[in-house]
Motif scaffolding. Structure first.
Motif, PDB file in Angstrom:
ATOM      1  N   SER A 165       0.801  -1.223   0.000  1.00  0.00           N
ATOM      2  CA  SER A 165       0.000   0.000   0.000  1.00  0.00           C
ATOM      3  C   SER A 165       0.830   1.268   0.000  1.00  0.00           C
ATOM      4  CB  SER A 165      -0.963   0.015   1.189  1.00  0.00           C
ATOM      5  OG  SER A 165      -0.232  -0.072   2.400  1.00  0.00           O
ATOM      6  N   PRO A 166       1.684   1.453  -1.027  1.00  0.00           N
ATOM      7  CA  PRO A 166       2.401   2.722  -1.111  1.00  0.00           C
ATOM      8  C   PRO A 166       1.398   3.857  -1.308  1.00  0.00           C
ATOM      9  CG  PRO A 166       2.605   1.501  -3.175  1.00  0.00           C
ATOM     10  CD  PRO A 166       1.929   0.592  -2.191  1.00  0.00           C
ATOM     11  N   THR A 167       1.638   4.991  -0.681  1.00  0.00           N
ATOM     12  CA  THR A 167       0.749   6.148  -0.826  1.00  0.00           C
ATOM     13  C   THR A 167       1.553   7.418  -0.627  1.00  0.00           C
ATOM     14  OG1 THR A 167      -1.081   7.356   0.190  1.00  0.00           O
ATOM     15  CG2 THR A 167       0.066   5.803   1.600  1.00  0.00           C
ATOM     16  N   GLY A 168       1.110   8.482  -1.277  1.00  0.00           N
ATOM     17  CA  GLY A 168       1.816   9.749  -1.200  1.00  0.00           C
ATOM     18  C   GLY A 168       1.912  10.294   0.211  1.00  0.00           C
ATOM     19  N   SER A 169       1.087   9.795   1.115  1.00  0.00           N
ATOM     20  CA  SER A 169       1.160  10.264   2.504  1.00  0.00           C
ATOM     21  C   SER A 169       1.979   9.321   3.380  1.00  0.00           C
ATOM     22  CB  SER A 169      -0.252  10.404   3.077  1.00  0.00           C
ATOM     23  OG  SER A 169      -0.948   9.175   2.991  1.00  0.00           O
ATOM     24  N   GLY A 170       2.725   8.397   2.746  1.00  0.00           N
ATOM     25  CA  GLY A 170       3.379   7.352   3.533  1.00  0.00           C
ATOM     26  C   GLY A 170       4.824   7.611   3.934  1.00  0.00           C
ATOM     27  N   ALA A 171       5.454   8.689   3.445  1.00  0.00           N
ATOM     28  CA  ALA A 171       6.879   8.918   3.749  1.00  0.00           C
ATOM     29  C   ALA A 171       7.067   9.236   5.235  1.00  0.00           C
ATOM     30  CB  ALA A 171       7.416  10.059   2.891  1.00  0.00           C
ATOM     31  N   ARG A 172       8.170   8.738   5.819  1.00  0.00           N
ATOM     32  CA  ARG A 172       8.459   8.931   7.246  1.00  0.00           C
ATOM     33  C   ARG A 172       9.856   9.525   7.402  1.00  0.00           C
ATOM     34  NH1 ARG A 172       4.106   8.775   7.214  1.00  0.00           N
ATOM     35  NH2 ARG A 172       2.614   7.162   7.759  1.00  0.00           N
ATOM     36  N   PRO A 173      10.074  10.319   8.445  1.00  0.00           N
ATOM     37  CA  PRO A 173      11.421  10.863   8.666  1.00  0.00           C
ATOM     38  C   PRO A 173      12.451   9.734   8.666  1.00  0.00           C
ATOM     39  CG  PRO A 173       9.857  11.864  10.184  1.00  0.00           C
ATOM     40  CD  PRO A 173       9.115  10.753   9.480  1.00  0.00           C
ATOM     41  N   GLY A 174      13.555   9.963   8.006  1.00  0.00           N
ATOM     42  CA  GLY A 174      14.594   8.948   7.917  1.00  0.00           C
ATOM     43  C   GLY A 174      14.564   8.160   6.619  1.00  0.00           C
TER      44      GLY A 174
END
Lengths: 345, 345
Positions: A165-174
């Motif tokens: 479930s990749p999504t444009g809101s999925g990025a996390r610090p690091g």
């Protein structure tokens, strides 16, 4: 006019208004061009909608895109390649495997029949390469001057395998940010073709279907956080979108950005920032830091990811994109505001 | 041009090229117009494709259509109504209940923002009436002169309930042919609007979503053989298509064809055969003879089928459509060959 036999124009070399009438000439055009190239049981049924009997398990993904690129044909591809690959890629960016495409053509009266035949041939070829079936279509013809030659809409249906479930809101610090290859090829190829520049430089569009590359990434790292293909608005705009939606800052490293020298040269010459120029066969992937090298390795092993590079990293928010320049400076990279290049896709 | 702040034109009353850039102005336009009207969790995710988690059981149907009607707004409807209803109806004709729509806009630079806002509002309203969710969309802006104001593509996904399979090849000798209402309203309404005729006659497009009417028909007669909405090319073309695909002859009875007097009058005045003029809210149904009266009764009980009539019958082939005229003659009714009315839908 009784609808019977009014022929305003008989030129067999050009598309006529009558080819868009929905009547006999529409059917003849369909049989001669479209069915010959696209033939499959769904399309051949010629019903008002295609019946997809065999969707595999998984969540269904659905997307649409219109293509208005000028010129229709350019080094490395055509409006047909963009139309197929663009929609295949939009599906791939949510982790979906493309299954079915629709094709809607809006044609200007007088378009050379040879151009239409080439577009249809290239649509079929691009769909075969991507493994997609053209399930349904529609053709309209408008009078001369009401459209510029040819516009194509494609919509696509795919299926997302379980656990992905990749999504444009999925990025996390690091997270590491990987770009799959060189910047700005498509935009500069179309611009060069349009303006008659670079007859010798060999600048070519990168249009390509990314579903195979995404499958390789997902196999190595099902927990990939976010995928995006940096088309209109370029890498700068796509990274800004993810930063905003995910609420992270993103730091890009200028020295890591892969570019082909003639593309870099043309950007320099014309004053374009390659971070804002459209790509049509590249993707951005945010991946957990401990998976970055593994993902990079499978990408580099794929023909469409040979020049993949880690070009940056996500940091704790607020949402903002910055570029660390080669000379050690830092500047904010905003989303594209004006339109650098109309009709680039 | 660094993609940062190049504003070529600031007129807030008109669509700018920059609104199609894929960058910040595109997002602002989307947020202001589209999201406000279409808002739903699928669209609001703003990913490259929508994830449809909840498809009910049944076979999935998929269709696409482009709309280039001129003028954009006309008595009884607009390009937005056609775009939604046309795709809803294409799904309904294979027995599918519409679930999701895509909307692809190609806009000419300079389109009044008020026109775009009205189109977006009417797209949303029409989708609500039909019970469809706008799941995904795309907007392109082309320079002045490269398109005439606005074109819309819609694609649609629906689900066909088990036990239902109307198809254009399903008509059998003996079947009754039912038309759901009056002929030629849409085509004549658009023509009248385009030419400035009939300001008083009250001719209105019949654009409407037929999924409710089809549901009523299927409830009364799941074994309905063939359904078709007679749009471009009119009843004559749609009946010819079914006759060809099913290998049956079809006999139409002129005296049974329902028409509104002002529409009949305008056809007469301008020399159009109403059998070839487009409808946008009517359907043709071939049903087994012993079910004809029951189907007719449920259609007449539905607001969109009040004037339904049995207009003909299928006979053993060869495939051919004939009309029994009011004065007792017979003539062959061919498929539309020329295009009577470009840009009718």
């Amino acid at each position: 006019m009784d609808g019977g036999h009014t022929m305003k124009n008989n030129d067999p070399e050009r598309v006529l208004l009558d080819h868009g009438s929905g009547g006999r000439l529409s059917r003849e055009l369909f049989s001669r061009l479209m069915r010959a190239e696209f033939s499959n049981p769904l399309l051949d049924a010629e019903d008002d909608a295609a019946i997809l009997d065999d969707l595999p398990p998984g969540r269904v993904a659905f997307t649409t895109d219109s293509f208005v690129v000028d010129p229709l044909f350019f080094p490395g591809g055509s409006i047909a390649d963009l139309a197929v690959n663009g929609t295949v890629n939009d599906l791939a960016m949510v982790g979906a495997r493309v299954l079915y495409l629709s094709v809607g053509l809006v044609i200007e009266e007088g378009l050379p029949m040879a151009d239409l035949a080439r577009v249809v041939r290239e649509l079929a070829a691009a769909a075969r390469v991507a493994g997609a079936v053209i399930a349904t279509g529609d053709t309209k013809v408008v009078p001369r001057g009401a459209a510029d030659r040819l516009f194509i809409n494609t919509s696509g249906i795919g299926v997302v395998p379980p656990g992905v479930s990749p999504t444009g809101s999925g990025a996390r610090p690091g997270d590491a940010l990987i770009l799959s290859g060189t910047l700005a090829d498509h935009g500069m190829a179309v611009l060069a073709a349009r303006e008659g520049l670079d007859s010798a430089g060999g600048i070519r569009s990168d249009t390509a279907p990314l579903n195979g590359l995404v499958a390789a990434i997902l196999a190595a790292c099902p927990e990939v956080r976010a995928l995006r293909d940096p088309t209109r608005g370029g890498v700068a705009t796509a990274v800004n979108e993810i930063a905003e939606k995910s609420g992270v800052a993103v730091e890009l490293l200028e020295e890591r950005l892969p570019m082909r020298p003639p593309v870099a040269g043309l950007c320099e010459l014309l004053g374009f920032d390659p971070l804002y120029v459209a790509n049509e066969g590249k993707l951005l992937a945010f991946v957990p830091p401990d998976r970055a090298e593994a993902v990079l390795a499978v990408m580099r092993a794929h023909p469409l990811g040979r020049e993949a590079a880690i070009i940056g990293r996500a940091r704790p928010g607020p949402a903002r994109v910055t570029l660390c320049t080669r000379i050690g400076g830092q500047r904010v990279v905003d989303m594209l505001v004006g339109d650098q290049l109309p009709r680039i896709c």
